[in-house]
Motif scaffolding. Structure first.
Motif, mmCIF file in Angstrom:
data_model
loop_
_atom_site.group_PDB
_atom_site.id
_atom_site.type_symbol
_atom_site.label_atom_id
_atom_site.label_comp_id
_atom_site.label_asym_id
_atom_site.label_seq_id
_atom_site.Cartn_x
_atom_site.Cartn_y
_atom_site.Cartn_z
ATOM 1 N N ASP A 19 2.281 6.717 -7.149
ATOM 2 C CA ASP A 19 1.363 7.754 -7.629
ATOM 3 C C ASP A 19 1.951 9.147 -7.441
ATOM 4 O OD1 ASP A 19 -0.515 6.031 -8.511
ATOM 5 O OD2 ASP A 19 -2.005 6.417 -6.950
ATOM 6 N N GLY A 20 2.867 9.273 -6.474
ATOM 7 C CA GLY A 20 3.448 10.587 -6.198
ATOM 8 C C GLY A 20 4.735 10.853 -6.953
ATOM 9 N N ALA B 75 0.829 -1.201 0.000
ATOM 10 C CA ALA B 75 0.000 0.000 0.000
ATOM 11 C C ALA B 75 0.869 1.258 0.000
ATOM 12 C CB ALA B 75 -0.926 -0.008 1.218
ATOM 13 N N GLU B 76 1.913 1.283 0.829
ATOM 14 C CA GLU B 76 2.825 2.429 0.875
ATOM 15 C C GLU B 76 3.535 2.613 -0.460
ATOM 16 O OE1 GLU B 76 5.455 1.770 4.103
ATOM 17 O OE2 GLU B 76 3.865 1.730 5.626
ATOM 18 N N LYS C 210 -4.237 0.846 -1.653
ATOM 19 C CA LYS C 210 -3.746 2.220 -1.783
ATOM 20 C C LYS C 210 -4.643 3.204 -1.026
ATOM 21 C CE LYS C 210 -3.871 3.846 -5.923
ATOM 22 N NZ LYS C 210 -3.554 4.107 -7.354
ATOM 23 N N ALA C 211 -5.942 2.920 -1.019
ATOM 24 C CA ALA C 211 -6.895 3.813 -0.339
ATOM 25 C C ALA C 211 -6.918 3.613 1.156
ATOM 26 C CB ALA C 211 -8.291 3.601 -0.899
ATOM 27 N N GLY C 212 -6.174 2.584 1.644
ATOM 28 C CA GLY C 212 -6.126 2.325 3.077
ATOM 29 C C GLY C 212 -7.236 1.438 3.587
ATOM 30 N N ASP D 92 -6.181 -1.085 -5.567
ATOM 31 C CA ASP D 92 -6.828 0.202 -5.301
ATOM 32 C C ASP D 92 -7.272 0.305 -3.846
ATOM 33 O OD1 ASP D 92 -6.473 1.282 -7.785
ATOM 34 O OD2 ASP D 92 -8.522 0.903 -8.508
ATOM 35 N N ARG E 14 1.196 4.157 -3.109
ATOM 36 C CA ARG E 14 1.006 5.594 -2.902
ATOM 37 C C ARG E 14 2.252 6.368 -3.332
ATOM 38 N NH1 ARG E 14 -2.219 3.629 1.562
ATOM 39 N NH2 ARG E 14 -0.415 3.474 2.950
ATOM 40 N N ARG F 133 3.231 2.825 -12.651
ATOM 41 C CA ARG F 133 1.873 2.479 -12.224
ATOM 42 C C ARG F 133 1.389 1.180 -12.877
ATOM 43 N NH1 ARG F 133 -1.597 7.400 -13.715
ATOM 44 N NH2 ARG F 133 -3.237 6.195 -12.640
#
Length: 402
Positions: free
Chosen positions: A221-222, A214-215, A391-393, A388, A218, A234
């Motif tokens: 994406d940054g 997950a980290e 990534k959204a937690g 997804d 993210r 991605r």
């Protein structure tokens, strides 16, 4: 009278070629253009013949006399020195034609079309950098095991143990090709088994814990680099194909409306189908607006060529990840393989087929690109949706996606 160096240097050209003798059949011929050439006049089987001994000053008076004496020794043994010279030249040409480098390049030319470009480049680079400078010009049949070991030791000494083992393997392949083509009698590299310390093989670094994934997502994406590299980052986790296959992808192989990517697998030389999730199609559609008129999906600085093979790993390092111990572009494959099986409960055979690994079932059926295709289409969408959520937690508890 015998010639002297002073007499030779003072000999001037005339309108016609002329000779000055040294004795025992040897003379120096001076041409109108000023050339000075050593000749030996001799008789063999009742016929008068000439033998060229070289040109002055490249061949000195002393060297010319030595060559004359060598030729006269052959005559004394009933050998025509002119014929002997032609035989030796022919043998030298034959040895040159059967040198290690000539045989190795011939072997490479036959094998390279069946390999991935990246693999072929590595093989020829190893031969050119680590073998040819020392063994390339030598007749392959004359090379011994200690000769090959000396080459391997040079590579080993610089700390490239894995490369040394690969050089050993490539040399063996060249020797075996030489045997098959009648230019060597045995593979001397086989005598070197155990001569090198065992190579320590490591797997590509990969992140397989959902929270860490997950980290990572993210962070991807940054990414603040180019849009092309950002899209490659991605898509890497979503498609989990080999990095070389992703970066060299051609737009002609994509059907965005049909949500499919078909290409030839570089490692197994088999056709492969990658079902595209809605997330992957969205990324590719955005990228198509920028590079869709190009050959490559991910063009490099030179748009006629694909993105550099180091681009993705360099981007990961810019994001703060250690590509030796944490994650690499290739590590996305291990990440997907682990989580798809352990967290989403997809069968191993479905995952392995999507990874384009050669998998034979209990009936011995060979790999084909459409095997388990319905399961794979569903798996790729479930996988994209799962990423997804990570990534959204969202909660990362195990999910049975069967």
């Amino acid at each position: 009278m015998s010639l002297t160096d002073v007499a030779i240097k003072n000999a001037r050209p005339r309108d016609k070629a002329y000779r000055i003798t040294d004795g025992a059949g040897m003379y120096l011929e001076i041409t109108p253009s000023g050339g000075k050439h050593w000749r030996l006049k001799y008789r063999f089987s009742g016929k008068e013949k000439r033998l060229a001994l070289g040109s002055y000053p490249l061949v000195s008076l002393k060297d010319a006399r030595r060559r004359r004496d060598d030729a006269r020794r052959l005559l004394a043994n009933g050998i025509d020195p002119g014929v002997e010279r032609r035989i030796q030249k022919a043998a030298a040409v034959a040895r040159s034609a059967n040198s290690f480098e000539v045989v190795a390049r011939e072997w490479f030319a036959r094998q390279a079309p069946t390999w991935a470009r990246s693999h072929a480049d590595k093989v020829i680079a190893r031969l050119e950098n680590d073998v040819f400078p020392w063994l390339g010009g030598r007749p392959i049949a004359d090379i011994s095991a200690p000769d090959v070991l000396a080459v391997l030791r040079r590579v080993e000494k610089r700390g490239a143990l894995d490369t040394a083992h690969r050089v050993h393997q490539n040399c063996g392949q060249v020797f075996r090709y030489a045997i098959a083509t009648g230019r060597a009698s045995r593979d001397v590299s086989a005598d070197l088994r155990g001569a090198l310390a065992p190579a320590q093989h490591t797997h590509f670094a990969a992140i397989t814990q959902p929270q860490e994934v997950a980290e990572l997502l993210r962070a991807l994406d940054g990414f603040q680099g180019t849009f092309v590299v950002q899209c490659a980052l991605r898509l890497g986790p979503l498609l989990f194909v080999r990095p070389g296959e992703l970066r060299t992808a051609h737009w002609r192989d994509f059907d965005l409306e049909g949500a499919q990517w078909r290409y030839n697998v570089s490692k197994t030389r088999t056709d492969h189908l990658v079902p595209l999730s809605t997330q992957a199609v969205s990324i590719l559609s955005d990228l198509h607006a920028l590079t869709g008129h190009r050959q490559f999906v991910f063009p490099g600085r030179d748009v006629r060529k694909p993105m550099s093979g180091a681009a993705v790993n360099a981007a990961l390092r810019r994001l703060g990840y250690d590509t030796k111990t944490e994650i690499t572009g290739h590590g996305f494959r291990a990440m997907a393989r682990t989580i798809l099986h352990e967290q989403l409960r997809f069968p191993c055979e479905v995952i392995e087929h999507q990874l384009a690994h050669r998998v034979a079932d209990n009936l011995g059926t060979a790999y084909n690109r459409t095997k388990f295709i319905d399961d794979r289409v569903r798996m790729m969408q479930v996988w994209a949706d799962y990423l997804d959520k990570l990534k959204a937690g969202s909660p990362v508890a195990a999910v049975d996606a069967r």
